[in-house]
Scaffold this motif. Structure first.
Motif, PDB file in Angstrom:
ATOM      1  N   THR A 146      -6.186  14.581  27.993  1.00  0.00           N
ATOM      2  CA  THR A 146      -6.394  13.197  27.560  1.00  0.00           C
ATOM      3  C   THR A 146      -7.869  12.822  27.419  1.00  0.00           C
ATOM      4  OG1 THR A 146      -6.226  12.459  29.857  1.00  0.00           O
ATOM      5  CG2 THR A 146      -4.211  12.416  28.545  1.00  0.00           C
ATOM      6  N   ASP A 192     -12.326  14.996  23.252  1.00  0.00           N
ATOM      7  CA  ASP A 192     -12.743  14.299  22.040  1.00  0.00           C
ATOM      8  C   ASP A 192     -12.401  15.124  20.801  1.00  0.00           C
ATOM      9  OD1 ASP A 192     -14.222  11.896  23.124  1.00  0.00           O
ATOM     10  OD2 ASP A 192     -15.277  13.502  24.174  1.00  0.00           O
ATOM     11  N   THR A 231      -9.673  16.067  16.024  1.00  0.00           N
ATOM     12  CA  THR A 231      -9.877  15.224  17.197  1.00  0.00           C
ATOM     13  C   THR A 231      -8.758  15.470  18.210  1.00  0.00           C
ATOM     14  OG1 THR A 231      -8.559  13.375  16.354  1.00  0.00           O
ATOM     15  CG2 THR A 231     -10.910  13.426  15.763  1.00  0.00           C
ATOM     16  N   GLU A 270      -7.149  13.220  19.718  1.00  0.00           N
ATOM     17  CA  GLU A 270      -6.094  12.258  19.415  1.00  0.00           C
ATOM     18  C   GLU A 270      -5.187  12.775  18.299  1.00  0.00           C
ATOM     19  OE1 GLU A 270      -3.644   9.056  19.671  1.00  0.00           O
ATOM     20  OE2 GLU A 270      -5.256   9.663  21.055  1.00  0.00           O
ATOM     21  N   LEU A 292      -2.732  15.273  19.791  1.00  0.00           N
ATOM     22  CA  LEU A 292      -1.681  14.596  20.549  1.00  0.00           C
ATOM     23  C   LEU A 292      -0.648  13.980  19.616  1.00  0.00           C
ATOM     24  CD1 LEU A 292      -3.786  12.823  23.350  1.00  0.00           C
ATOM     25  CD2 LEU A 292      -2.550  14.993  23.488  1.00  0.00           C
ATOM     26  N   GLN A 293      -1.127  13.335  18.547  1.00  0.00           N
ATOM     27  CA  GLN A 293      -0.206  12.708  17.607  1.00  0.00           C
ATOM     28  C   GLN A 293       0.615  13.758  16.843  1.00  0.00           C
ATOM     29  OE1 GLN A 293      -2.405  10.033  15.093  1.00  0.00           O
ATOM     30  NE2 GLN A 293      -2.931   8.630  16.757  1.00  0.00           N
TER      31      GLN A 293
END
Length: 453
Positions: free
Chosen positions: A62, A65, A80, A82, A85-86
């Motif tokens: 988590t 970056d 990234t 994120e 994760l998505q």
């Protein structure tokens, strides 16, 4: 968490790590041992490196970056944290395949080369790892870039939606079932082997469950066979003495004198509970369906041959003789673990059969023959399927929850627990013809005690 201004995590699938081990360009964590034997580096990585790195990765997920895909040394790719994760959140909403990998071996065959269109210059391919998420990878597309990430990341980050809540509670963030191929077409016998019982693997290696498995025969010739179970009235001391003499090089081991040899044909399903002496013979292709502690195979006899490196492969006779169940002889084998096929349901254009595994395993397998659409449901538990008959099939959502997913002969695919209802039907070249799938999942009634033998 580590204090930092910017965190970039460089990741790599475990199969790529193994390839670099073999080339001598990579050593173990904190060790300058690039030139050590591959087998030693792999076992050290399995028990130490990957466990340590996985714990660190879990802490950092988590906070990442950016994430680097370092699978290809000269072509790193970055997204990234994120975005990763998505992307993984989307994967568990639909059926998917992992990236398979293939490996030659001393008994390997020629079938995988043709069916999977592999390098014809290789001497053979013995193994095809088509669903081992701990070591396979996933391909995620971001615009025009294909990003490769270890499939274990999906298990770590989306365990409940992938495995199902009950399976997650029983196994943790660990994928409990694996599918792989064993190709001996124009090759040789596998090693004669046995897997440890639950009590033994827990006492000696700290593993909570053992490798119950099965051989589903995708292809077989007229002379194909499997060694399974012992002959009646085998004297343990005599058999162990013969194995010990063979290990010392005093003589070969006459497997036919001690182990029952059964003829097999295409689509036979042989069940192999831990403690059962077994070995797939030459001229067949096995879809091996098993629990995941696959490193604990105790070789008893390797037919006096060398490995591809010109050295004898390790024999684990001390562990093996402590694991053999001597009461699993000819009659027991015939009655309990050889082609225990039972029709459980049928409808217009389809039949469902229960094919295994044995009663003590936590894995259930169901085979569907169909010329029409068949409805499946995960019932909150991850499903793993392989197209064992037919050229093509299509997996669809009755509600349009995911895009239709086309699979081809011998391909394995995973249906996450979160998917729920889905259908499979003949497609493309197989429309109007019969197809067959084999499906594996964790038995609900075994979830509280996954380590039971």
């Amino acid at each position: 968490p580590v204090e930092n201004d910017l965190l970039v995590y460089a990741d790599m699938p475990r199969w790529e790590i193994q390839l670099r081990f073999r080339r001598g360009v990579l050593g173990n964590l904190g060790a300058a041992n690039n030139e050590d034997e591959f087998s030693y580096k792999y076992k050290r990585a399995f028990f130490v490196d990957w466990r340590v790195c996985d714990r660190l990765k879990m802490e950092l997920f988590t906070f990442m970056d950016y994430v680097l895909d370092t699978t290809y040394p000269d072509k790193p790719k970055m997204i990234t944290g994120e975005a990763l994760l998505q992307g993984l959140q989307q994967v568990v909403q639909r059926p998917f395949r992992v990236v398979p990998f293939f490996d030659p071996g001393p008994w390997g065959g020629q079938w995988l080369k043709e069916v999977c269109d592999l390098d014809r210059s290789e001497v053979n391919f013995a193994w095809g790892f088509d669903c081992v998420p701990e070591e396979n990878s996933l391909l995620l597309r971001f615009a025009d870039m294909v990003f490769e990430t270890p499939a274990i990341n999906l298990v770590f980050l989306q365990p409940q939606k992938l495995l199902g809540q009950k399976v997650f509670e029983a196994f943790g963030a660990e994928f409990p079932i694996r599918f792989d191929f064993l190709d001996t077409m124009e090759g040789g016998n596998l090693s004669l082997q046995v897997h440890p019982l639950k009590e033994y693997i827990k006492e000696k290696f700290g593993m909570p469950y053992t490798q119950d498995e099965s051989y589903y025969f995708l292809e077989a010739q007229e002379d194909s066979y499997v060694y399974l179970g012992l002959k009646e009235n085998v004297v343990p001391e005599k058999m162990i003495g013969a194995l010990e003499a063979a290990q010392e090089g005093d003589s070969g081991f006459d497997a036919d004198a001690y182990v029952e040899k059964w003829p097999i044909k295409k689509h036979d399903h042989v069940l192999i509970p831990a403690g059962t002496v077994h070995c797939s013979g030459a001229n067949s292709v096995v879809l091996e369906i098993s629990a995941t502690p696959y490193i604990f195979t105790f070789k008893l006899w390797d037919w006096g041959r060398m490995g591809l490196n010109g050295k004898p492969r390790p024999i684990s006779l001390e562990h093996g003789k402590a694991s053999i169940q001597w009461d699993r002889t000819t009659q027991w084998t015939k009655e309990n673990i050889l082609n225990k096929v039972e029709k459980v349901a049928e409808g217009e254009g389809w039949v469902e059969e229960k094919t295994g595994l044995d009663e003590t395993s936590f894995i259930e397998t169901r085979r569907h023959w169909s010329t029409q659409k068949v409805t499946h449901h995960t019932h909150g538990v991850v499903n793993i399927l392989n197209l064992v008959e037919g050229r093509e099939a299509i997996v669809e959502s009755p509600t349009g929850a995911f895009e239709p997913f086309v699979i081809h002969y011998a391909e394995t695919f995973i249906v996450p627990a979160a998917v729920g209802e889905y259908t499979v039907r003949p497609y493309g070249e197989s429309e109007g013809s019969r197809i067959g799938t084999i499906k594996a999942y964790v038995r609900q009634e075994k979830l509280l005690t996954p380590q039971t033998n």
